[in-house]
Design a protein around this motif. Sequence first.
Motif, short mmCIF file in Angstrom:
data_model
loop_
_atom_site.label_atom_id
_atom_site.label_comp_id
_atom_site.label_asym_id
_atom_site.label_seq_id
_atom_site.Cartn_x
_atom_site.Cartn_y
_atom_site.Cartn_z
N GLY A 65 0.80 -1.23 0.00
CA GLY A 65 0.00 0.00 0.00
C GLY A 65 0.82 1.27 0.00
O GLY A 65 0.36 2.31 0.49
N ILE A 66 2.04 1.21 -0.53
CA ILE A 66 2.83 2.44 -0.52
C ILE A 66 3.40 2.86 -1.88
O ILE A 66 3.97 3.93 -1.99
CB ILE A 66 4.01 2.37 0.49
N CYS A 67 3.24 2.03 -2.92
CA CYS A 67 3.82 2.45 -4.20
C CYS A 67 2.77 3.02 -5.14
O CYS A 67 3.09 3.73 -6.08
CB CYS A 67 4.55 1.28 -4.86
N GLY A 68 1.50 2.72 -4.89
CA GLY A 68 0.43 3.28 -5.70
C GLY A 68 0.21 2.61 -7.04
O GLY A 68 -0.64 3.01 -7.82
N ALA A 69 0.97 1.55 -7.33
CA ALA A 69 0.89 0.93 -8.65
C ALA A 69 -0.42 0.18 -8.89
O ALA A 69 -0.92 0.15 -10.00
CB ALA A 69 2.07 -0.03 -8.83
N CYS A 70 -0.97 -0.43 -7.84
CA CYS A 70 -2.02 -1.43 -8.05
C CYS A 70 -3.45 -0.87 -8.01
O CYS A 70 -4.40 -1.65 -7.94
CB CYS A 70 -1.87 -2.53 -7.02
N ALA A 71 -3.60 0.47 -8.06
CA ALA A 71 -4.97 1.03 -7.98
C ALA A 71 -5.81 0.62 -9.19
O ALA A 71 -5.36 0.75 -10.33
CB ALA A 71 -4.89 2.54 -7.87
N ILE A 72 -6.98 0.08 -8.93
CA ILE A 72 -7.93 -0.31 -9.99
C ILE A 72 -9.34 0.05 -9.50
O ILE A 72 -9.49 0.66 -8.44
CB ILE A 72 -7.88 -1.83 -10.26
N LYS A 73 -10.35 -0.33 -10.28
CA LYS A 73 -11.73 -0.11 -9.81
C LYS A 73 -12.44 -1.44 -9.63
O LYS A 73 -12.36 -2.31 -10.50
CB LYS A 73 -12.50 0.73 -10.83
N VAL A 74 -13.13 -1.58 -8.51
CA VAL A 74 -14.00 -2.74 -8.32
C VAL A 74 -15.42 -2.20 -8.17
O VAL A 74 -15.68 -1.37 -7.30
CB VAL A 74 -13.60 -3.54 -7.07
N ASN A 75 -16.30 -2.65 -9.04
CA ASN A 75 -17.67 -2.12 -9.09
C ASN A 75 -17.69 -0.59 -9.06
O ASN A 75 -18.49 0.03 -8.35
CB ASN A 75 -18.52 -2.70 -7.95
N GLY A 76 -16.79 0.00 -9.80
CA GLY A 76 -16.77 1.46 -9.92
C GLY A 76 -16.06 2.17 -8.80
O GLY A 76 -15.85 3.38 -8.85
#
Lengths: 326, 293
Positions: A65-76
């Motif tokens: 939770g510190i590099c910011g790479a994995c941000a996606i959307k789940v159900n918007g």
Amino acid sequence: MSTHSITTQKVNFKVFRFNAGDDYLPYYEDYSMEVTSEEVVLDILNRIKWDLDGSFSYRRSCRHGICGACAIKVNGRATLACKESMSTIINIFGTDLTIEPLSIKRAVKDLIIDKGDFWEKHDAIHPFLISNIDEHPDMECAVTPAQADELNDADLCIQCGACHYACPVVEINEDFFGPAAFAKAYRFEADVRDDAHVTRLTELHEEKQGLWDCVKCFECAEACPKDVNPIDKITKLHQMLFKEGVATSNVATRHAVGFKHSIAKHGVLDEGGLVLYSEGPAIVKHIPVALKMLRKGKIVMPWAIPKSDNLDEIQKLIKSSSTVKF
Amino acid sequence: MEKLKYALFTGCTAKQSTPEQLMSTYAVANKLEIELIELTEASCCGASHLQDYDDFLSLVLNARNIAYAEKHGLTMVTICNTCQLNTAMTKHRLDNNAELKAEVNEKLNEVGLEYKGTSLVTHFLYAIIDDFGLDKLKEMVVKPLSQFNIAPFYGCHNIRPSELQNETHRTKENPYNPTSLDDLIIACGGKNVDYEQKNKCCGFHVELQAPHTAAVLTGNAIAGAVDQNADWMVTPCPLCHLKLDTQADHASKAIGRDVELPVLHMQQMVGLALGCSTEELGLKHHIAEVNFI
Ligand code: SF4
Ligand code: SF4
Ligand code: FES
């Protein structure tokens, strides 16, 4: 002995797939699997890639939770995949989940997006400390705990882009800096060691790209996985513009200040008067709508604007409690 | 059930450009036997704009409004999402910061008032759902709205920031899939329309400074409802109402497509289901005409 027990649930995933090199249009692939209460969203992405389809692509790096790479959307909903537990997601949305990139428009391969616009805007606000520091100082630059507190939560930003791609104005106006850039700007504006307050604030004040185009929808506050609360920082930057004397007279600043004048006069707002105060002669462009509203009894004449009871109290408080001049 | 009683914070819009909202609030309250004591001393909440200019002043003025509700010993009920947010945010900040509360009270004391933190602040939508109860409302429906597809438009400031809303209301909304207004539509016998823009922004707050952005957001919202065959939209926020009802022409131009739908206040919808007359509900005050009743 721990009483914690691991539960398992069958979850149906609809996963966004697109390869800009091969595909004309994106499509969705369905995957169903047993998900344990111990897993985070990233575990699911890994399982899809490792067990089901090696071509599936997404970004991840730190898993903390510190590099910011994995941000996606789940159900918007913007989600930091390595931080968000599947049980939380299932609690909110149930067991039918759609996994998408932060921005479908900017998808390159599956969940990977081109974040170029995000970085350009990030760079545009001078996201670094500007200070004339003596190379051989006699003493350290002391920052009090209270001063440090002012920027602490803004400093937590990991540039994941969740807020940026949740922001409806970023979507409509490609010049708009966006919530992450503003939160970053605030990070340095609030730093007592920074010497570039006025320069940076002046840039943030610009029309179209700047602070005054935020619609105050709080989407960014909702999306941020690190509780940076960008809209709160935007509000603070607005206040700084006035406090530091950078605010120039434009529709937006007059609109803000007009509230104070109207409240001082009536307690409540004189809605028509406020528009006139904000827009000046340009108010004529509202005449067609104003006429329609007038016909429907939706406009109160200037002489009939209601007044709050005990108006003297309000006026006294405005006198004694105002902290800003403009 | 003991009769419900609230201190009504009307906000400014209901007294000026949406008179029908105030009328319908009273019409519904009468039917539901909810007593409303109007806070005639209240000032404007600052609508998030005074807050951009002078934060402390806005805290003092909002605390003063709540102090009047406290004088009555009543929960304050708002009828505007933005009033709700600004008032609830003030309350949250003062209740969680003794120093700030003392500074604000020092000012309020100058006019003989004190903010104690004893009154809750809720929106009329949640007063109906949390306190009156949808089951009881359902029993009182005399004209179910069963022939209508109704598109709920939530408005930002009732559902975000969800942390604040969820500590304020008993109804816990998921800001990505809110349900309160949908539930209200169903309780009134109508069919709720699901569409992507129902929890999105109408653009109201930048209408003057960024008219294109504002118009596109309005256009997208109406278009979303039209595309799902909505007969009309319903909203708990008079600012959303104004934007969607009065700006459909600009919005149509901005998105390159003609869109218009009647936009009712949630009080008008409830009033219709409860059998209030169209006059009581002020249905003639809309730009997009309400001619289907
Ligand atoms: S509050 Fe402002 S910056 Fe944040 S998402 Fe909405 S428009 Fe964008
Ligand atoms: S402010 Fe929050 S959501 Fe936005 S980029 Fe930073 S960490 Fe991500
Ligand atoms: S992998 Fe680094 S934040 Fe998720």
